[in-house]
Enzyme design. Structure first.
Site, PDB file in Angstrom:
ATOM      1  N   GLU A   1       9.411  32.100  26.210  1.00 16.34           N
ATOM      2  CA  GLU A   1       8.346  31.242  26.265  1.00 16.34           C
ATOM      3  C   GLU A   1       8.999  30.125  27.272  1.00 16.34           C
ATOM      4  OE1 GLU A   1       5.822  32.544  26.189  1.00 16.34           O
ATOM      5  OE2 GLU A   1       4.781  31.672  24.193  1.00 16.34           O
TER       6      GLU A   1
ATOM      7  N   THR B   1       0.239  27.763  32.404  1.00 19.58           N
ATOM      8  CA  THR B   1       0.588  27.117  30.987  1.00 19.58           C
ATOM      9  C   THR B   1       1.443  25.751  31.590  1.00 19.58           C
ATOM     10  OG1 THR B   1       0.929  28.788  29.786  1.00 19.58           O
ATOM     11  CG2 THR B   1       1.808  26.995  28.777  1.00 19.58           C
TER      12      THR B   1
END
Length: 318
Positions: free
Chosen positions: A139, A191
């Site tokens: 991530e 993101t």
């Protein structure tokens, strides 16, 4: 000094890992709440090799990096391999059905599925909390920040709460039966970009309201109180900023609530939007409404009518 785990590697065996999409934040729980979905899901084929190193292959059109350090699955595996005694190699082939940049946990599915599969092939030396920690390295490659709100439900299934990242503290939450409608407008919201536009400071009155919604949502899940769930699906901090990146967001949200949805909002950083419903018929009706909104503004969209996935990543031998 990190204690390295002993392993019992399984060579010459192929496995397939099914890695579910996830909805992060659940409106008011930014970076702390997440939920796994039954559809869509990625597929990862894996096998161990006696030749050390990670070799990544893709069978989709997204042209993601094959360099392990630049690939979310590769970064997660590198973190895992640093924690074992015996050097091994991993061959991994990824078929993505969760489009990158969709807001449905695409990077988390790759990161989580890779470490779940590797753990299986290594004789399961690691616990789920370890796997979440490894997958967070993926991530970080995707967004620049280690966060676990997608990874945790992807690995564990169901609805999860991240009380703390450092140290990692995970709570699984029970939830009543819920139908989930998701629309993915075919635009991309990165993101990292969606994080950059967030306000650095919030008013105390907004923080208090947000805390009340988070507590109410958790209580609603635990008590199977659908009305409380609906009242608590409100975000006064993140959604007002991020929603400007998603054309049609306000129309979708209002029309879905008018049609009987309990509530919903942006899935992760967007552009996907999710709505929770008590009844299957309501969820199906909302799917039509969502698609009609985006059709009316000339944006292609893909809609899913699904439910909560309580299993998380699943491993099968091929």
């Amino acid at each position: 000094m990190q204690i390295k785990q002993r392993i019992e590697p399984i060579f010459d065996r192929d496995i397939e890992v099914t890695c579910p999409a996830t909805v992060a934040n659940l409106v008011c729980g930014f970076d702390i709440l997440g939920m796994a979905l039954k559809d869509p899901a990625d597929s990862i084929n894996m096998r161990l090799s006696r030749e050390p190193g990670i070799r990544i292959h893709h069978t989709d059109e997204y042209k993601l990096p094959s360099d392990p350090a630049q690939n979310v699955a590769g970064a997660a595996l590198l973190d895992l391999l640093h924690a074992i005694e015996e050097p091994v190699g991993i061959e991994i082939s990824i078929t993505k059905k969760i489009k990158p940049g969709s807001g449905l946990g695409s990077s988390a599915a790759s990161s989580a599925g890779a470490v779940v599969g590797a753990n299986y092939l290594l004789g399961k030396p690691f616990q789920n909390k370890d796997l979440v920690r490894f997958a967070m390295a993926g991530e970080k490659v995707a967004s620049g920040v280690k966060h676990a709100d997608n990874i945790t439900p992807c690995i564990l299934g169901g609805v999860t709460l991240i009380r703390s990242i450092f140290p990692l503290d995970i709570i699984q939450l029970s939830a009543p039966p819920l139908h989930v409608t998701v629309v993915h407008p075919q635009i991309e919201v990165r993101t990292s970009d969606a994080r950059q536009i967030l306000r650095k400071e919030v008013l105390l009155k907004d923080a208090i309201r947000q805390w009340g919604n988070i507590a109410g949502l958790v209580a609603g899940f635990l008590q199977a109180d659908y009305e409380l769930i609906g009242r608590s699906l409100e975000d006064v901090i993140i959604e007002p900023v991020r929603s400007i990146l998603i054309p049609g967001f306000d129309e979708v949200k209002k029309a879905s609530r008018d049609a009987g949805a309990l509530g919903g909002g942006i899935s992760g950083s967007g552009p996907s939007i999710f709505m929770l419903s008590k009844e299957a018929d309501t969820a199906t009706d909302i799917a039509t409404i969502m698609k009609d909104v985006f059709d009316s503004i000339g944006i292609d969209s893909k809609v899913y009518v699904t439910e909560i996935n309580n299993k998380g990543c699943e491993v099968g031998e091929r």
